[in-house]
Design an enzyme around this catalytic site. Structure first.
Site, PDB file in Angstrom:
ATOM      1  N   GLU A 462       0.830  -1.208   0.000  1.00 33.54           N
ATOM      2  CA  GLU A 462       0.000   0.000   0.000  1.00 33.54           C
ATOM      3  C   GLU A 462       0.864   1.256   0.000  1.00 33.54           C
ATOM      4  O   GLU A 462       0.493   2.270  -0.596  1.00 33.54           O
ATOM      5  CB  GLU A 462      -0.965  -0.005   1.195  1.00 33.54           C
ATOM      6  CG  GLU A 462      -1.957  -1.177   1.205  1.00 33.54           C
ATOM      7  CD  GLU A 462      -2.716  -1.365  -0.104  1.00 33.54           C
ATOM      8  OE1 GLU A 462      -2.919  -0.373  -0.840  1.00 33.54           O
ATOM      9  OE2 GLU A 462      -3.082  -2.522  -0.413  1.00 33.54           O
ATOM     10  N   HIS A 465       1.652   2.136  -3.527  1.00 33.59           N
ATOM     11  CA  HIS A 465       0.575   2.926  -4.148  1.00 33.59           C
ATOM     12  C   HIS A 465       0.659   4.385  -3.683  1.00 33.59           C
ATOM     13  O   HIS A 465       0.465   5.316  -4.466  1.00 33.59           O
ATOM     14  CB  HIS A 465      -0.797   2.378  -3.743  1.00 33.59           C
ATOM     15  CG  HIS A 465      -1.200   1.117  -4.449  1.00 33.59           C
ATOM     16  ND1 HIS A 465      -1.217   1.002  -5.820  1.00 33.59           N
ATOM     17  CD2 HIS A 465      -1.645  -0.079  -3.964  1.00 33.59           C
ATOM     18  CE1 HIS A 465      -1.643  -0.225  -6.140  1.00 33.59           C
ATOM     19  NE2 HIS A 465      -1.895  -0.894  -5.048  1.00 33.59           N
TER      20      HIS A 465
HETATM   21 ZN    ZN Z   1      -2.635  -2.899  -4.849  1.00 35.04          ZN
END
Ligand code: ZN
Length: 670
Positions: A462, A465
């Site tokens: 995450e 991202h």
């Molecule tokens: Zn992902």
């Protein structure tokens, strides 16, 4: 009193003023914001001046600014801290927002302005980024059907509505089959099962109002049962029930629904001028064509099948050693594979956990980004959406880059899983707007909070991202950060997971919660090796599903999807003891909605790239090679959707990725 959602926010970095927002502000806020957005839309479409990039495309980029100020805090709250009131608001908002979406995308006057600009694009003296935004804007309108007239337009509307109904029915049938089936387990049947599994089976019985223990089709129960139950007869019954979901005959059978969905998708694609649904769907992806997808899957299929067949031979021998004759069956694989794992990878999860403290793993993710991209993180004291959440001011060379928010702990009312979203995205059209990015996870609380290795990977994933959002450097919000093709968006996140595997990172940050000692080298090696176990099986079951999904959409719709599925599996020589990860009647990725239809391949597409991209670092001089880090930021993390994904990858790597690094990573290389 004015609605705090709609005022200019004077909070630090203009973060949403959570201490002033109440649930009662959202519904009136949405109404006002929608009224404003409709006025903005009318201003664009009724403008007597000829369309220009500024009065049409940039005006569209700026439209709905207040809407975003209402919806981004609302949807975060609804996902991480759901209440009956917020659920009711969600139900109230979704048809309103769907109607607003259609008003924009089906607006003839608006499409004509965009189309006029697109046809004149070579004469408009636009920058490369502006041309890209214009191209994508027009493509969105065309794909939604804005070009269609009369009967075709009406038919498209009907097809979309029917598809939405069928998708919901498919999901509900699946849930019904999963809910209705269970098998009572007697004391004898429990023999050989680990304690955690007995406890889960007991809890499942209590939930069903049954005495004792039951087995259900929930993944967290059926998979460990297939791994641990020595009773071959019970495994067979359980396995067959599990793979029959959606194919039990009667009202909840999904087979005819699947056929109708495929036929309607084909019709939809043809109405819009595409040869078939796969061509329509893949147009916006990095893969672009069904042939490219098939090539990737078949390049992986051969080595995966070879490995799986070698593994099957070993497992068959183990089974014969148990005195069970005949062929290894699908309900035997997980059981013998688990036995083999226990022998070959004796990894003690309990010994591992004290080394992976949440605070230290956050620190590790930050530290890697400091070494790679020069980012610094300073805790921020600001009101947030929940007391568990924490914020950091992210800077580089003293300049503000982003606000990063982490909301890591599981709690009731929080959606399961992990994800990255943003309160606001980077852009420069309205001034130098820096992003507010949030990572949400579901880790267990504790003093200190300890993670599994899988959890730590999720945290890094995450954060990858988040970097894609935080390092974004484009002018237009519609192509900012993670606004890229679906089969490209997991590249930054899956790539970042590789830094967790760099031994020096764990040596520095994985320290025992009580003693502060670094993780012993042997344990570290064992942990990294265990992550790769049984990849022949995992790859075969996945690739088979992806090939069937592709075959369903690459051509005229099959009248009998089950026969088509059988043909595909036959043509690739599916190993006897492995079945598709998701068979057609319960392949929710493909039939519950459009999301992953002819797109199930994309997990592997991204994995091919992340493996290849990390190899680029290793080839260049190591995981923290500064030139590669600069290239990664310049060509991938800062560029959003400003160019086609394959052009970005080419610029970063100098060549397109092959499957070699993935095969090596999964232990499937010859
Ligand atoms: Zn992902």
């Amino acid at each position: 009193m004015t609605n705090p959602l709609l005022t200019d926010w004077t909070t630090p970095f203009e973060l949403p003023p959570f201490d002033m927002i109440s649930d009662d502000d959202f519904a009136p806020g949405l109404e006002q914001a929608l009224t404003l957005a409709r006025a903005e839309l009318a201003t664009i479409t009724t403008n007597p001046d000829a369309p220009t990039f500024t009065n049409t495309i940039e005006a569209l980029e700026l439209m709905g600014d207040k809407l975003n100020k209402v919806l981004s805090p609302f949807y975060t709250l609804a996902a991480v801290d759901s209440t009956p009131k917020r659920e009711a608001l969600q139900r109230e908002f979704s048809p309103k927002l769907a109607a607003w979406g259609s008003e924009v995308m089906m607006n003839r006057a608006l499409f004509e302005r965009v189309e006029a600009l697109y046809q004149a694009r070579d004469t408009l003296d636009l920058t490369a980024e502006q041309l890209r935004v214009l191209y994508l804007s027009r493509r969105n309108f065309v794909r939604a059907g804005a070009q269609l007239e009369g009967g075709a337009y009406e038919r498209l509307k009907q097809v979309k509505e029917r598809l939405a109904v069928l998708g919901t029915e498919f999901t509900q049938n699946l849930l019904a089959d999963e809910r209705d089936w269970f098998m009572e387990l007697s004391q004898d049947d429990l023999e050989g099962l680990p304690d955690f599994l007995k406890a889960t089976a007991k809890a499942a019985a209590a939930e069903k109002g049954v005495e004792g223990h039951v087995l259900t089709l929930s993944r967290s129960l059926i998979v460990p049962f297939l791994q641990f139950s020595p009773r071959r007869d019970l495994r067979e019954v359980a396995y067959e029930a599990w793979v029959a979901r959606g194919a039990n005959g009667g009202k909840t059978d999904n087979r005819e629904i699947a056929a109708e969905i495929l036929a309607l998708r084909h019709e939809r694609a043809q109405l819009l001028g595409y040869e078939n649904f796969a061509a329509y769907k893949l147009e916006t992806e990095m893969a672009k064509t069904p042939d490219a997808v098939r090539k990737l899957l078949m390049d992986v299929w051969g080595p995966a099948k070879t490995q799986a067949e070698a593994d099957a031979a070993i497992l068959t021998e183990m089974m014969h050693g148990d005195g069970v004759n005949g062929d290894l069956e699908a309900w035997d694989w997980r059981y013998y594979s688990e036995k083999r794992r226990a022998v070959e990878h004796d990894l003690d999860e309990a010994a591992l956990k004290p080394y992976l403290q949440l605070e230290n793993m956050i620190e590790a993710a930050f530290d890697c980004s400091s070494r790679l991209f020069g980012l610094n993180f300073k805790p921020l004291e600001v009101p947030l959406h929940h007391p568990d959440a924490k914020a950091w001011d992210v800077t580089r060379d003293g300049q503000h880059v982003a606000v990063f928010i982490g909301d890591y702990f599981a709690r009731s009312g929080k959606r399961s899983g992990a994800w990255c979203s943003a309160f606001r995205s980077q852009q420069k059209l309205k001034g130098d707007i820096r992003p507010h990015v949030i990572n949400v996870c579901n880790f267990a609380k504790g003093e200190p909070a300890l993670l599994s290795y899988d959890d730590a990977r999720t945290l890094f994933h995450e954060f990858g991202h988040a970097l894609h959002q935080m390092l974004s450097n484009v002018t237009y919000e519609s192509i900012s950060g993670t606004s890229v093709a679906r089969d490209f968006v997991e590249l930054p996140s899956q790539l970042y997971e590789h830094w967790l595997e760099v031994p020096e990172v764990l040596q520095k940050h994985a320290r025992h919660a009580d003693t502060g000692a670094p993780m012993p080298e042997a344990l570290l090696k064992q942990m990294l090796k265990a992550a790769n176990y049984d990849q022949g099986f995992a790859t075969v079951e996945y690739v088979a599903s992806a090939l069937v999904d592709l075959a369903f959409h690459d051509g005229p719709a099959p009248t009998d999807p089950m026969a088509k599925q059988a043909d595909v599996l036959d043509s690739i020589g599916m190993p006897h003891a492995i079945r598709m990860r998701h068979a057609t009647p319960h392949f929710a990725h493909v039939f519950a909605g459009d999301g992953y239809s002819s797109g199930y391949y994309s997990y592997m597409w991204s994995e091919v790239m992340d493996a290849d991209a990390f190899e680029a670092f290793e080839e260049a001089g190591g995981a923290f090679d500064p030139d590669m880090a600069a290239k990664l930021e310049q060509f991938i993390l800062s560029t959003g959707g400003s160019q086609e994904a394959d052009a970005l990858y080419m610029a970063f790597r100098g060549k397109m990725p092959g499957v070699e690094a993935l095969l090596k990573g999964r232990g499937l290389a010859a």
